[in-house]
Design an enzyme around this catalytic site. Structure first.
Site, PDB file in Angstrom:
ATOM      1  N   LYS A  83      43.200  46.114  36.323  1.00  0.00           N
ATOM      2  CA  LYS A  83      42.180  46.723  35.606  1.00  0.00           C
ATOM      3  C   LYS A  83      41.029  45.589  36.226  1.00  0.00           C
ATOM      4  O   LYS A  83      40.549  44.805  36.448  1.00  0.00           O
ATOM      5  CB  LYS A  83      41.984  45.948  33.922  1.00  0.00           C
ATOM      6  CG  LYS A  83      42.328  47.127  32.935  1.00  0.00           C
ATOM      7  CD  LYS A  83      41.999  47.406  31.540  1.00  0.00           C
ATOM      8  CE  LYS A  83      43.027  46.096  30.862  1.00  0.00           C
ATOM      9  NZ  LYS A  83      43.174  46.457  29.571  1.00  0.00           N
TER      10      LYS A  83
HETATM   11  C1  E4P Z   1      42.171  49.122  27.073  1.00  0.00           C
HETATM   12  O1  E4P Z   1      42.061  49.248  28.302  1.00  0.00           O
HETATM   13  C2  E4P Z   1      40.423  48.015  26.587  1.00  0.00           C
HETATM   14  O2  E4P Z   1      41.571  46.558  25.805  1.00  0.00           O
HETATM   15  C3  E4P Z   1      40.589  47.995  24.450  1.00  0.00           C
HETATM   16  O3  E4P Z   1      40.698  49.195  24.170  1.00  0.00           O
HETATM   17  C4  E4P Z   1      39.794  48.206  24.385  1.00  0.00           C
HETATM   18  O4  E4P Z   1      39.126  47.996  23.071  1.00  0.00           O
HETATM   19  P1  E4P Z   1      38.344  47.577  21.433  1.00  0.00           P
HETATM   20  O5  E4P Z   1      37.014  48.456  21.812  1.00  0.00           O
HETATM   21  O6  E4P Z   1      38.917  48.221  20.816  1.00  0.00           O
HETATM   22  O7  E4P Z   1      38.408  46.115  21.860  1.00  0.00           O
END
Ligand code: E4P
Length: 218
Positions: A83
């Site tokens: 990522k």
């Molecule tokens: C995905 O890769 C993210 O970690 C996640 O969906 C973020 O979610 P949040 O906005 O609830 O932290």
């Protein structure tokens, strides 16, 4: 549509993997902190549990450092997707890494234009954060539809991952919008499985069977 679990909790991940309803995992140090687990240990366990895409986030913010970190992460296991944040440095790093066939999940995406740029630079996955967009008062579902249309218009193969899921409705909206993946927290996966009317219906069926003194078929 593929379902990923958004978690760093090895027990939760094992449970959902054994049920056969998840195809991969997205995780990060914040999730490990909230689960009260050691991030490194959790990732090692997850890699042994799940045979599917596992997105791990770089901690660097400068392009060259992101590239170095991403190469090391990708070398850890063939299932790892790295990522990168959707910043200018993230785009520069994406360009370099996609040319090396390292699979990149462009994360923290909040607009259709960011998704367009990520696809052009070779992202494997793009992650629009729907819940956080809605928290900010945006029509996030419309942005998801825009990304789907842009990718279809130009035949981009980048997968759309519906991230920041906050409800079971979000999962249905992801599927209806033609997302390739939704990454779903453990508590919402549980809510997808259970429905109170199923429990009520089952109880009535069993009660009626007993009350009417029917004989079992087997
Ligand atoms: C995905 O890769 C993210 O970690 C996640 O969906 C973020 O979610 P949040 O906005 O609830 O932290």
């Amino acid at each position: 549509m593929k379902l990923f679990i958004d978690s760093a909790n090895p027990t939760q991940i094992q449970e959902m993997w054994d049920l056969g309803i998840i195809d991969g995992v997205t995780t990060n140090p914040s999730l490990a902190a909230s689960a009260g687990v050691d991030y490194k240990t959790a990732v090692e366990v997850i890699l042994k549990t799940v045979d599917g895409d596992i997105s791990l986030e770089v901690l660097s913010t400068e392009a060259h450092e992101m590239v170095v970190e991403a190469r090391k992460l990708a070398a850890m296991h063939h299932n790892i997707v790295v990522k990168l944040p959707a910043t200018l440095d993230g785009l520069k790093a994406l360009r370099t890494l996609s040319a090396e066939s390292i699979r990149i999940n462009m994360t923290l995406v909040f607009s259709a234009n960011q998704a367009l740029l990520a696809a052009k630079a070779g992202a494997y996955i793009v992650s629009p954060f729907v819940g956080r967009l809605e928290d900010a008062g945006e029509d996030a579902i419309n942005i998801i539809h825009e990304i789907r249309q842009i990718y279809d218009n130009y035949d981009f193969q980048t997968q759309i991952l519906f991230a920041s899921v906050r409800s079971t409705l979000h999962v249905k909206q992801a599927a209806l919008a033609g997302c390739d993946i939704a990454t779903v927290p453990y508590d919402i996966l549980q809510k997808l499985i259970n429905h109170p009317l199923t429990d009520v219906g089952l109880k009535k069926f069993l009660d009626d069977f007993v009350k009417s003194k029917q004989k079992p078929l087997i």
